[in-house]
Design a protein around this motif. Structure first.
Motif, PDB file in Angstrom:
ATOM      1  N   ASN A 102       0.845  -1.183   0.000  1.00  0.00           N
ATOM      2  CA  ASN A 102       0.000   0.000   0.000  1.00  0.00           C
ATOM      3  C   ASN A 102       0.886   1.241   0.000  1.00  0.00           C
ATOM      4  O   ASN A 102       2.108   1.158   0.096  1.00  0.00           O
ATOM      5  N   THR A 103       0.280   2.403  -0.083  1.00  0.00           N
ATOM      6  CA  THR A 103       1.052   3.639  -0.226  1.00  0.00           C
ATOM      7  C   THR A 103       1.562   4.193   1.093  1.00  0.00           C
ATOM      8  O   THR A 103       2.158   5.253   1.132  1.00  0.00           O
ATOM      9  N   ILE A 153      -4.840   0.576  -5.822  1.00  0.00           N
ATOM     10  CA  ILE A 153      -5.114  -0.675  -5.112  1.00  0.00           C
ATOM     11  C   ILE A 153      -5.850  -1.664  -6.007  1.00  0.00           C
ATOM     12  O   ILE A 153      -5.524  -2.857  -6.044  1.00  0.00           O
ATOM     13  N   ASP A 188      -3.546  -3.348  -8.393  1.00  0.00           N
ATOM     14  CA  ASP A 188      -2.657  -4.280  -7.689  1.00  0.00           C
ATOM     15  C   ASP A 188      -3.341  -5.625  -7.485  1.00  0.00           C
ATOM     16  O   ASP A 188      -2.764  -6.686  -7.743  1.00  0.00           O
ATOM     17  N   TYR A 214       0.238  -9.203  -2.366  1.00  0.00           N
ATOM     18  CA  TYR A 214      -0.175  -7.835  -2.043  1.00  0.00           C
ATOM     19  C   TYR A 214      -0.317  -7.712  -0.539  1.00  0.00           C
ATOM     20  O   TYR A 214      -0.950  -8.564   0.109  1.00  0.00           O
ATOM     21  N   ASN A 236      -1.218  -4.877   2.647  1.00  0.00           N
ATOM     22  CA  ASN A 236      -1.712  -3.567   3.039  1.00  0.00           C
ATOM     23  C   ASN A 236      -1.977  -3.603   4.538  1.00  0.00           C
ATOM     24  O   ASN A 236      -2.841  -4.339   5.007  1.00  0.00           O
ATOM     25  N   VAL A 276      -5.441  -0.472   6.116  1.00  0.00           N
ATOM     26  CA  VAL A 276      -6.726  -0.422   5.417  1.00  0.00           C
ATOM     27  C   VAL A 276      -7.675   0.504   6.169  1.00  0.00           C
ATOM     28  O   VAL A 276      -7.969   0.289   7.343  1.00  0.00           O
ATOM     29  N   TYR A 309     -12.374   0.225  -1.401  1.00  0.00           N
ATOM     30  CA  TYR A 309     -11.307   0.185  -2.399  1.00  0.00           C
ATOM     31  C   TYR A 309     -10.963  -1.250  -2.800  1.00  0.00           C
ATOM     32  O   TYR A 309     -10.411  -1.488  -3.872  1.00  0.00           O
ATOM     33  N   ASN A 345      -5.565  -4.802   8.144  1.00  0.00           N
ATOM     34  CA  ASN A 345      -4.523  -5.228   7.214  1.00  0.00           C
ATOM     35  C   ASN A 345      -5.000  -6.423   6.405  1.00  0.00           C
ATOM     36  O   ASN A 345      -5.842  -7.194   6.852  1.00  0.00           O
TER      37      ASN A 345
END
Length: 259
Positions: free
Chosen positions: A157-158, A188, A191, A203, A205, A208, A213, A242
């Motif tokens: 994630n960013t 997202i 991805d 992937y 993240n 979250v 998304y 997550n």
């Protein structure tokens, strides 16, 4: 479900046409600030709103609830909810970095039954119907079961939280020890769709904040044979902040390192 998918495809391609038109004419890179972004976004959203609502109201002639939340168009008719994200990768779009997408998730009785992720620049359309596999441009997707510890590509994630919290030290060691390549793409939905198409292997993240998304990509991964859990292997990941997605072997590897 197929007629509803066909309608969703028409909507998502029309959204793509509007996005691409504005992508080609927008010229705000020289003055990249919040005011210009908001102004331009309002202009796009007005055009999208007119087009989407017209199509939706032709399907459901009455008793529709329209919820235009920030960044999403949400339509509710009885037990059916359409969740449309017209631009996943806003910063990429405004910086003219050609990597962004549109996503649609259609949920019935609380379950995502149809999902679409569309890259309008590459004309890549990922689709899935619950129980009927996932596809990319009409070709069946299958999340690769083959696994090796070399040449893996992970998407994150960013958030930079991976590199600032001590609890992620084991995860960072995993990246280093196995020479795993990392990408932060800024979209997202793409991805998750890329994971189903074996363009990436995993992937992660861990920040979250809004599962809207993830809804479209989530079904595409599951219908391609991939798995989604939280960082401890719990399939009830929506109660967490997550997610971890990949094939079974990669998920086992990552979870073992996190623990």
């Amino acid at each position: 479900m197929r007629p509803m998918l066909n309608i969703a495809i028409r909507i998502i391609r029309n959204i793509g046409n509007i996005i691409i038109k504005n992508y080609e004419i927008q010229n705000i890179n020289s003055d990249y600030n919040e005011y210009n972004i908001n102004l331009f976004t309002k202009k796009i959203n007005k055009n999208l709103n007119n087009m989407i609502t017209k199509v939706i109201y032709n399907i459901y002639t009455k008793n529709i609830t329209f919820l235009c939340k920030k960044k999403f168009f949400i339509f509710k008719y009885k037990k059916t909810i359409w969740i449309i994200n017209p631009l996943d990768g806003v910063m990429n779009f405004f910086k003219k970095l050609p990597h962004f997408s549109i996503s649609i998730a259609i949920c019935i009785k609380g379950k995502t039954e149809i999902s679409l992720v569309y890259d309008p620049l590459k004309n890549d359309l990922f689709t899935a119907i619950r129980g009927q596999n996932a596809q990319l441009n009409g070709y069946k997707l299958r999340c690769d079961k083959y696994f090796q510890k070399k040449n893996l590509l992970f998407a994150l994630n960013t958030s930079y939280i991976f590199f600032t919290k001590k609890k992620n030290v084991n995860l960072i060691n995993l990246f280093v020890e196995n020479l795993i390549s990392l990408r932060i793409s800024g979209s997202i939905s793409l991805d998750l769709a890329y994971l189903a198409a074996n363009k990436i292997d995993c992937y992660l993240n861990n920040n979250v904040q809004n599962f809207n998304y993830l809804l479209a990509g989530e079904l595409i991964i599951k219908e391609s044979g991939g798995l989604i859990t939280d960082f401890i292997g719990n399939c009830n990941y929506k109660n967490s902040t997550n997610i971890l997605a990949g094939n079974a072997d990669i998920i086992k590897l990552v979870i073992s390192k996190i623990k």
